[in-house]
Design an enzyme around this catalytic site. Structure first.
Site, PDB file in Angstrom:
ATOM      1  N   HIS A 107      -3.425  43.200  17.665  1.00  0.00           N
ATOM      2  CA  HIS A 107      -3.849  42.373  18.804  1.00  0.00           C
ATOM      3  C   HIS A 107      -5.379  42.369  18.886  1.00  0.00           C
ATOM      4  CE1 HIS A 107      -3.454  40.416  22.670  1.00  0.00           C
ATOM      5  NE2 HIS A 107      -4.412  41.213  23.104  1.00  0.00           N
ATOM      6  N   ASP A 143       2.497  43.357  24.343  1.00  0.00           N
ATOM      7  CA  ASP A 143       1.304  44.109  23.912  1.00  0.00           C
ATOM      8  C   ASP A 143       1.162  45.461  24.620  1.00  0.00           C
ATOM      9  OD1 ASP A 143       0.597  41.943  22.264  1.00  0.00           O
ATOM     10  OD2 ASP A 143      -0.481  40.952  23.867  1.00  0.00           O
TER      11      ASP A 143
HETATM   12  C1  GRF Z   1      -5.344  37.936  14.530  1.00  0.00           C
HETATM   13  O1  GRF Z   1      -6.646  37.900  15.009  1.00  0.00           O
HETATM   14  C2  GRF Z   1      -4.521  38.928  15.316  1.00  0.00           C
HETATM   15  O2  GRF Z   1      -5.269  39.803  16.064  1.00  0.00           O
HETATM   16  C3  GRF Z   1      -3.688  38.099  16.251  1.00  0.00           C
HETATM   17  O3  GRF Z   1      -3.582  36.851  15.674  1.00  0.00           O
HETATM   18  C4  GRF Z   1      -4.607  36.633  14.746  1.00  0.00           C
HETATM   19  C5  GRF Z   1      -3.911  36.152  13.537  1.00  0.00           C
HETATM   20  O4  GRF Z   1      -4.711  35.872  12.504  1.00  0.00           O
HETATM   21  N1  GRF Z   1      -2.447  38.747  16.522  1.00  0.00           N
HETATM   22  P1  GRF Z   1      -4.130  35.670  11.069  1.00  0.00           P
HETATM   23  O5  GRF Z   1      -2.979  34.706  11.141  1.00  0.00           O
HETATM   24  O6  GRF Z   1      -3.747  37.002  10.492  1.00  0.00           O
HETATM   25  O7  GRF Z   1      -5.290  35.036  10.328  1.00  0.00           O
END
Ligand code: GRF
Length: 189
Positions: A107, A143
């Site tokens: 997160h 979360d």
């Molecule tokens: C990440 O920044 C993560 O923290 C959140 O969603 C975003 C996803 O990015 N859960 P990705 O799809 O891994 O590029």
């Protein structure tokens, strides 16, 4: 080392997925990514599955049997860890129970602060001096599961949502793999 069969759930870009695939090639890294699941057939992250010849599955969360089908496929692949990486759906209580202590998520905030969506704009609005990212176990509440690993940075005076996103995602590259090593060593998932 016996690597754990892992499934990564995505909905979008898949930058964490790409990084975990890269890490999993290291013989010392405790997971093998056996399956990728996406609820979005347009997700860019699916390309990482294709490029690396990892089986992937597109799910339709509107299908009422979706989770049951998914559970049986996860069983078929003998999956013992599920990594959520930008997966934008809430999993059912039943599903979480089946994989108790085996689902983790990343997160983009220093939990318990800023649960949910639009974290960067809220971080700025609240005048936070520090932010970062958190890897946590997934439980029934949003979360809110046990925190496994967390890394942060101090905001500069020129920060905006884009700079926060770039800096946070840079940190995620270390935070997620470290969390996986930690649970492998200490919690024996
Ligand atoms: C990440 O920044 C993560 O923290 C959140 O969603 C975003 C996803 O990015 N859960 P990705 O799809 O891994 O590029």
């Amino acid at each position: 080392m016996v690597k754990k069969n892992t499934c990564v759930f995505i909905s979008g870009t898949g930058s964490n997925l790409k990084n975990l695939i890269l890490k999993s090639r290291d013989y010392n890294f405790p997971i093998n990514i056996k399956l990728i699941v996406s609820n979005n057939n347009q997700a860019f992250g699916i390309n990482h599955a294709k490029k690396n010849s990892i089986p992937y599955l597109i799910i339709n969360t509107k299908d009422r049997f979706c989770e049951e089908k998914l559970l049986s496929i996860l069983k078929k692949y003998n999956i013992s860890l599920i990594c959520l990486a930008g997966y934008m759906r809430i999993l059912s209580k039943k599903f979480i129970k089946k994989f108790k202590k085996k689902i983790i998520n990343i997160h983009p905030s220093l939990l318990p602060k800023f649960k949910g969506l639009n974290t960067f704009s809220r971080v700025l609005k609240h005048g936070e001096i520090k932010t970062g990212c958190t890897v946590h176990y997934v439980n029934e509440k949003l979360d809110s599961g046990y925190i496994i690993n967390q890394k942060g940075f101090y905001l500069t005076s020129k920060e905006n949502e884009d700079t926060l996103k770039i800096k946070t995602q840079r940190l995620e590259k270390w935070t997620y793999p470290e969390a996986i090593i930690k649970i492998y060593r200490y919690f024996n998932f």
